[in-house]
Design an enzyme around this catalytic site. Structure first.
Site, PDB file in Angstrom:
ATOM      1  N   ASP A 125      42.229  30.052  40.952  1.00  0.00           N
ATOM      2  CA  ASP A 125      42.422  30.134  39.492  1.00  0.00           C
ATOM      3  C   ASP A 125      42.080  28.791  38.838  1.00  0.00           C
ATOM      4  OD1 ASP A 125      44.589  29.285  40.994  1.00  0.00           O
ATOM      5  OD2 ASP A 125      46.107  30.024  39.623  1.00  0.00           O
ATOM      6  N   ASP A 129      32.599  36.385  45.803  1.00  0.00           N
ATOM      7  CA  ASP A 129      31.836  37.333  44.996  1.00  0.00           C
ATOM      8  C   ASP A 129      32.004  37.008  43.510  1.00  0.00           C
ATOM      9  OD1 ASP A 129      30.401  39.505  44.164  1.00  0.00           O
ATOM     10  OD2 ASP A 129      31.950  40.983  44.614  1.00  0.00           O
ATOM     11  N   LYS A 184      43.896  31.048  47.615  1.00  0.00           N
ATOM     12  CA  LYS A 184      45.147  31.206  46.859  1.00  0.00           C
ATOM     13  C   LYS A 184      46.244  31.095  47.918  1.00  0.00           C
ATOM     14  CE  LYS A 184      47.161  32.163  42.947  1.00  0.00           C
ATOM     15  NZ  LYS A 184      47.209  31.245  41.815  1.00  0.00           N
ATOM     16  N   TYR A 217      37.117  43.117  51.265  1.00  0.00           N
ATOM     17  CA  TYR A 217      35.840  43.831  51.322  1.00  0.00           C
ATOM     18  C   TYR A 217      35.559  44.412  52.702  1.00  0.00           C
ATOM     19  CZ  TYR A 217      34.302  42.113  46.767  1.00  0.00           C
ATOM     20  OH  TYR A 217      34.168  41.858  45.435  1.00  0.00           O
TER      21      TYR A 217
END
Ligand code: NAD
Length: 364
Positions: free
Chosen positions: A224, A248, A191, A124
């Site tokens: 995940d 987000d 991740k 972002y």
């Protein structure tokens, strides 16, 4: 001496929502002096900008603002006021507590999760190269010369910068929040198994900072696995700290777990200023109808009271809101079993019901 707070009514349904929140906050007895300033589409024509300097200066002076939602006009050349505020005031931490209240229709019970999202970096950051542009060509050629894995020359690129400084700042914020609010666990969400030099960096900072808070359990979760865990056993999670993009997405999941946008409060916080606002947008379709649910706005005000050190008043306010929702009588249409329920009350009357609860002294 009371607290001086910048109040930005916003546009669309913002003014009616902030009016409800302001009245409820005043009913807690905390002395608040409102410095009302404008931002949004309604002032754009007259001020030539949706974010006048005087509004920004007021927040810088008062260091605390309660803000209604603001429409992002499409195709005017103005950037989002919400993004501009976060940038100008360096509001690096986005705080989104999501809690189930009895009486709100959700699939889950006993959810009480606080999402702490990094607001300044990651995908972002706004560093992007358009496919086919000269700049994209230059970057792709440079990168392709550095590694055997080749990027297709026709690609567009979005860059994901993660720095140790910004990671430490947000992770420390999450642990400090946990400590100040009696929370038991902070989970670092990444991740890192795939993106070793960005998420991996965030995770190593998380591990290091966690050692400064031995009384708070730390937990590492892959994003995940977190998403599955949240929909299967949300009651197992407490404070989550995440880089920008995951934050987000996950904060929308957690808002969904507890009943949606109408009940999800938020804050954007920096070293020098804090802006409290609902997660939802300006819902312009309902403008002026005295219809939409001010709970998210009121609970954002509750977060603001916490931030101002008015803990007792904040707790009383939350209990009064919870009681009105649990009774299910004087609540807005979206809290009723059907959306056309004739017993639903308006934004303002719902606020009145909370004010009446505060006035009857039942909550301390
Ligand atoms: P929205 O949140 O305004 O509305 C999404 C849906 O949720 C709509 O169906 C709306 O009716 C409903 N809804 C929202 N708030 C509600 C409430 N308090 N009570 C009951 N129902 C509610 O999202 P949108 O329509 O995508 O965005 C409208 C405008 O708001 C856009 O210009 C967007 O950029 C802006 N926006 C601003 C903020 C902010 O100020 N922080 C945040 C998100 C979106």
């Amino acid at each position: 001496m009371g607290h001086r707070v910048t109040l930005i009514p916003g546009d669309g349904t913002g003014p009616e929502l902030t009016d409800a929140a302001r009245r409820v906050l005043e009913a807690t007895g905390v002395e608040l002096e409102w410095d009302v300033r404008q931002a949004g589409v309604d002032v754009m024509e007259e001020a030539g900008t949706p974010l006048p300097d005087e509004t920004l200066d007021s927040i810088k002076r008062n260091r605390v603002a309660l803000k209604g939602p603001i429409t992002t006009p499409i195709g005017t050349g103005f950037r989002s006021v919400n993004v501009a505020l976060r940038h100008e005031l360096e509001l690096y931490a986005c705080l989104r507590p999501c809690k189930t209240y009895k009486g709100v229709r959700t699939r889950y019970e006993h959810v009480d999760i606080v999402v702490v999202r990094e607001n300044t970096e990651d995908l972002y950051a706004g560093i992007e190269y358009e496919a086919g542009s000269d700049a994209a060509g230059d970057v792709i050629r440079t990168l392709n010369a550095l590694q055997p894995k080749q990027i297709a020359p026709s690609s567009g690129l979005s860059i994901k910068p993660i720095s140790p400084e910004a990671s430490e700042r947000i992770v420390r914020f999450a642990f400090e929040y946990a400590r100040a609010n009696g929370r038991r666990q902070v989970a670092g969400v990444t991740k890192a198994n795939i993106m070793k030099f960005t998420d991996g960096l965030f995770l190593s900072v998380f591990r290091e900072v966690a050692t400064d808070y031995p009384e708070i359990a730390s937990r590492e979760v892959l994003v995940d696995a977190l998403c599955m865990g949240l929909v299967q056993r949300p009651e197992e999670f407490d404070v989550l700290v995440l880089p920008n993009l995951y934050g987000d997405i996950v904060s929308d999941i957690t808002a969904g777990l507890v009943g949606g946008l109408g009940v999800a409060p938020g804050a954007n916080i920096g070293e020098h200023a804090a802006v409290f606002e609902a997660t939802h947008g300006s819902a312009p379709r309902y403008k002026g109808l005295n219809k939409v649910n001010p709970t998210a706005m009121i609970l954002s005000g509750k977060l603001m009271l916490d931030h101002l050190g008015e803990r007792t008043a904040a707790q009383r306010l939350e209990r009064a809101v919870a009681a009105v929702i649990a009774e299910g009588d004087r609540v807005t249409y979206d809290f009723k079993p059907t959306r056309d329920d004739p017993t639903a009350v308006g934004t303002s009357e719902y606020a009145d019901a909370i004010i009446a609860k505060l006035a009857d002294g039942e909550f301390g």
